[in-house]
Design a protein around this motif. Structure first.
Motif, mmCIF file in Angstrom:
data_model
loop_
_atom_site.group_PDB
_atom_site.id
_atom_site.type_symbol
_atom_site.label_atom_id
_atom_site.label_comp_id
_atom_site.label_asym_id
_atom_site.label_seq_id
_atom_site.Cartn_x
_atom_site.Cartn_y
_atom_site.Cartn_z
ATOM 1 N N ALA A 254 12.117 3.353 7.797
ATOM 2 C CA ALA A 254 11.636 2.013 7.452
ATOM 3 C C ALA A 254 12.754 1.164 6.857
ATOM 4 N N GLN A 255 13.574 1.769 6.000
ATOM 5 C CA GLN A 255 14.667 1.040 5.373
ATOM 6 C C GLN A 255 15.650 0.515 6.419
ATOM 7 N N LEU A 260 17.618 -4.207 9.794
ATOM 8 C CA LEU A 260 17.850 -4.814 11.106
ATOM 9 C C LEU A 260 16.900 -5.982 11.376
ATOM 10 N N GLY A 261 16.092 -6.332 10.372
ATOM 11 C CA GLY A 261 15.220 -7.493 10.502
ATOM 12 C C GLY A 261 13.847 -7.206 11.067
ATOM 13 N N TYR A 262 13.473 -5.930 11.146
ATOM 14 C CA TYR A 262 12.148 -5.584 11.667
ATOM 15 C C TYR A 262 11.316 -4.945 10.568
ATOM 16 N N HIS A 263 10.087 -5.428 10.397
ATOM 17 C CA HIS A 263 9.194 -4.857 9.388
ATOM 18 C C HIS A 263 8.294 -3.813 10.043
ATOM 19 N N PRO A 264 8.466 -2.537 9.707
ATOM 20 C CA PRO A 264 7.691 -1.460 10.338
ATOM 21 C C PRO A 264 6.292 -1.338 9.731
ATOM 22 N N GLU A 265 5.317 -1.926 10.361
ATOM 23 C CA GLU A 265 3.982 -2.002 9.780
ATOM 24 C C GLU A 265 3.266 -0.651 9.745
ATOM 25 N N ILE A 266 3.262 0.076 10.851
ATOM 26 C CA ILE A 266 2.503 1.326 10.917
ATOM 27 C C ILE A 266 3.113 2.392 10.010
ATOM 28 N N ILE A 267 4.433 2.508 10.023
ATOM 29 C CA ILE A 267 5.101 3.518 9.197
ATOM 30 C C ILE A 267 4.781 3.306 7.722
ATOM 31 N N LEU A 268 4.911 2.070 7.252
ATOM 32 C CA LEU A 268 4.677 1.790 5.835
ATOM 33 C C LEU A 268 3.194 1.830 5.482
ATOM 34 N N ALA A 269 2.337 1.467 6.433
ATOM 35 C CA ALA A 269 0.895 1.566 6.183
ATOM 36 C C ALA A 269 0.500 3.026 5.978
ATOM 37 N N GLY A 270 1.087 3.908 6.788
ATOM 38 C CA GLY A 270 0.827 5.334 6.622
ATOM 39 C C GLY A 270 1.280 5.843 5.273
ATOM 40 N N ARG A 271 2.446 5.377 4.839
ATOM 41 C CA ARG A 271 2.963 5.783 3.529
ATOM 42 C C ARG A 271 2.054 5.294 2.405
ATOM 43 N N ARG A 272 1.584 4.048 2.511
ATOM 44 C CA ARG A 272 0.702 3.517 1.465
ATOM 45 C C ARG A 272 -0.586 4.329 1.382
ATOM 46 N N MET A 273 -1.141 4.651 2.536
ATOM 47 C CA MET A 273 -2.376 5.429 2.554
ATOM 48 C C MET A 273 -2.162 6.798 1.916
ATOM 49 N N ASN A 274 -1.138 7.502 2.341
ATOM 50 C CA ASN A 274 -0.925 8.858 1.835
ATOM 51 C C ASN A 274 -0.511 8.874 0.365
ATOM 52 N N ASP A 275 0.249 7.884 -0.050
ATOM 53 C CA ASP A 275 0.637 7.819 -1.459
ATOM 54 C C ASP A 275 -0.543 7.488 -2.371
ATOM 55 N N SER A 276 -1.607 6.947 -1.807
ATOM 56 C CA SER A 276 -2.770 6.569 -2.614
ATOM 57 C C SER A 276 -3.771 7.708 -2.784
ATOM 58 N N MET A 277 -3.575 8.813 -2.078
ATOM 59 C CA MET A 277 -4.618 9.833 -2.023
ATOM 60 C C MET A 277 -4.811 10.588 -3.337
ATOM 61 N N GLY A 278 -3.761 10.737 -4.132
ATOM 62 C CA GLY A 278 -3.920 11.402 -5.420
ATOM 63 C C GLY A 278 -4.865 10.632 -6.324
ATOM 64 N N GLN A 279 -4.673 9.327 -6.369
ATOM 65 C CA GLN A 279 -5.548 8.473 -7.165
ATOM 66 C C GLN A 279 -6.973 8.496 -6.617
ATOM 67 N N TYR A 280 -7.093 8.505 -5.300
ATOM 68 C CA TYR A 280 -8.416 8.533 -4.676
ATOM 69 C C TYR A 280 -9.159 9.825 -5.012
ATOM 70 N N VAL A 281 -8.470 10.954 -4.905
ATOM 71 C CA VAL A 281 -9.095 12.241 -5.215
ATOM 72 C C VAL A 281 -9.585 12.260 -6.660
ATOM 73 N N ALA A 282 -8.743 11.795 -7.576
ATOM 74 C CA ALA A 282 -9.135 11.777 -8.988
ATOM 75 C C ALA A 282 -10.376 10.913 -9.203
ATOM 76 N N SER A 283 -10.424 9.759 -8.551
ATOM 77 C CA SER A 283 -11.584 8.876 -8.713
ATOM 78 C C SER A 283 -12.849 9.517 -8.149
ATOM 79 N N GLU A 284 -12.708 10.281 -7.063
ATOM 80 C CA GLU A 284 -13.862 10.972 -6.490
ATOM 81 C C GLU A 284 -14.356 12.081 -7.423
ATOM 82 N N VAL A 285 -13.434 12.745 -8.089
ATOM 83 C CA VAL A 285 -13.811 13.774 -9.062
ATOM 84 C C VAL A 285 -14.583 13.143 -10.221
ATOM 85 N N ILE A 286 -14.097 12.018 -10.700
ATOM 86 C CA ILE A 286 -14.767 11.321 -11.802
ATOM 87 C C ILE A 286 -16.171 10.884 -11.387
#
Length: 405
Positions: A254-255, A260-286
């Motif tokens: 992505a970097q 090179l002037g291109y914004h990689p939407e799918i790659i970064l969207a995948g990263r955002r989703m996966n990086d959010s899963m720890g917080q999501y799991v904790a909220s589901e436990v609560i």
């Protein structure tokens, strides 16, 4: 840093500072690296491997293999410091005719555009005239005793066609699964970085499905099992995505794309989703605790597993930590039990206390974050109070689980 040539290797000061025990640990460490063949004590000249941190010991080598970590910084930008330091060390020893082979995962262009200038600077030699470089990305799977290094096909490349053939022949001499000679180093670099990016995106997709199906009160694993009856359906499961590869490498691609002037939407969207899963799991436990009238603040919660994957002691970039810290933010008291993780390493990296000893107390909630084999046959009743709840991130606890990802 690992550099090989003439059957010798060295660990430079960078790794020595992070893990001072590496050089003194002369034998193949099966506990830390279970993917190694059992009893494979290779250290010692008689066995073909000599480990040292003295660069002078490998001055007579003519092939150097550099396979150092390629992390990201706190802003998820590539950190090439280990590669620069390694290249500097090797550059000071380079002689005419030497070949330097890189194995670290990088974005296309790093080997020739970033590492080669360092080699030239410290050696005083001319690239592709006095010395040459190759690239062959590592494909080891931590903790996997079935797919060991010699059983995984190797991609190879060289800075000239002739060097490419030499690099390919070197690896072909030990890789029984065979090799694939790429036409250029950049092609080989790109091949490696998209391997992990593809997997990251696929897991992100099923993680999003899990969030959707949870709202529909549909079992995600049941859906995936049914869909998997079609021959071309890809078998990915939801979960936490950490480690030093899948959770990091997409940022390298992505970097470079952004430079090179291109914004990689799918790659970064995948990263955002996966990086959010720890917080999501904790909220589901609560939520699960509240639905069962369990007080969250001050609750005792047992987290099973802190490593980044099952049956592996590696805690680098583990997202189980995100679950723990999010639960602590709610005021819960979290106990982490992991029979494989090194408590000192977890403390150093994340300032968290862990134990290898099975806890004796009772807990209000139990969260399985890593599917170590030890957990699959464990009697969870010994940890439960009368109204305790169990959340299963990996979908392996069956009747024990009150809810799962």
């Amino acid at each position: 840093m690992e550099m090989a040539g003439g059957g010798r290797s060295t660990l430079d000061n960078l790794e020595e500072d992070r893990h001072p025990e590496l050089v003194s640990r002369s034998n193949a460490d099966e506990e830390r690296h279970p993917e190694l063949v059992s009893g494979s004590n290779m250290n010692g000249p008689e066995n073909g491997l000599y480990v040292t941190r003295d660069l002078g010991d490998i001055m007579d080598c003519n092939h150097y293999i550099i396979t150092v970590p390629t992390p990201v910084d706190k802003n998820n930008r590539p950190d090439l410091t280990p590669l620069y330091k390694s290249s500097e060390s090797v550059g000071k020893m380079l002689k005419k005719g030497d070949i330097v082979i890189y194995e670290s995962t990088v974005y296309p262009g790093v080997t020739e555009d970033e590492c080669v200038p360092v080699l030239e600077k410290y050696s005083g030699l001319k690239f592709n005239e006095d010395f040459f470089v190759g690239y062959s990305p590592e494909r080891i799977n931590p903790g996997d005793k079935e797919h060991t290094v010699e059983k995984i096909k190797k991609v190879t490349a060289g800075s000239t066609p002739e060097i490419g053939k030499k690099v390919d022949a070197l690896y072909a001499s030990i890789i029984t699964a065979g090799t694939h000679l790429a036409p250029t180093i950049k092609v080989a670099e790109a091949a490696k970085v998209i391997e992990n990016s593809q997997r990251d995106i696929n897991i992100a997709f099923v993680n999003e499905l899990a969030k959707i199906f949870n709202k529909m009160e549909i079992d995600t694993n049941d859906v995936l099992e049914a869909a998997g009856t079609k021959w071309n359906f890809l078998n990915f499961r939801p979960g936490l995505v950490g480690g030093h590869c899948i959770g990091v490498d997409p940022y390298y691609l992505a970097q470079k794309a952004q430079e090179l002037g291109y914004h990689p939407e799918i790659i970064l969207a995948g990263r955002r989703m996966n990086d959010s899963m720890g917080q999501y799991v904790a909220s589901e436990v609560i939520k699960l605790m509240l639905k069962n009238d369990l007080k969250v603040k001050g609750a005792n919660i047992l987290v099973l597993g802190i490593t980044f994957k099952e049956n592996c002691p590696d805690v680098r970039n583990t997202k189980a930590v995100d679950v723990v810290k999010e639960l602590q933010q709610y005021g819960a008291k979290v106990t982490i039990y992991d029979p494989l993780a090194n408590p000192a390493e977890v403390k150093h990296e994340y300032n968290l206390e862990t134990t290898k000893t099975i806890p004796t107390q009772k807990f209000d909630a139990i969260v399985l974050t890593v599917a170590h084999k030890e957990f699959l046959t464990m009697d969870l009743d010994v940890f439960k109070k009368q109204h305790s709840v169990v959340y299963d991130v990996k979908g392996v606890l069956n009747e024990w689980a009150n809810a799962k990802l």
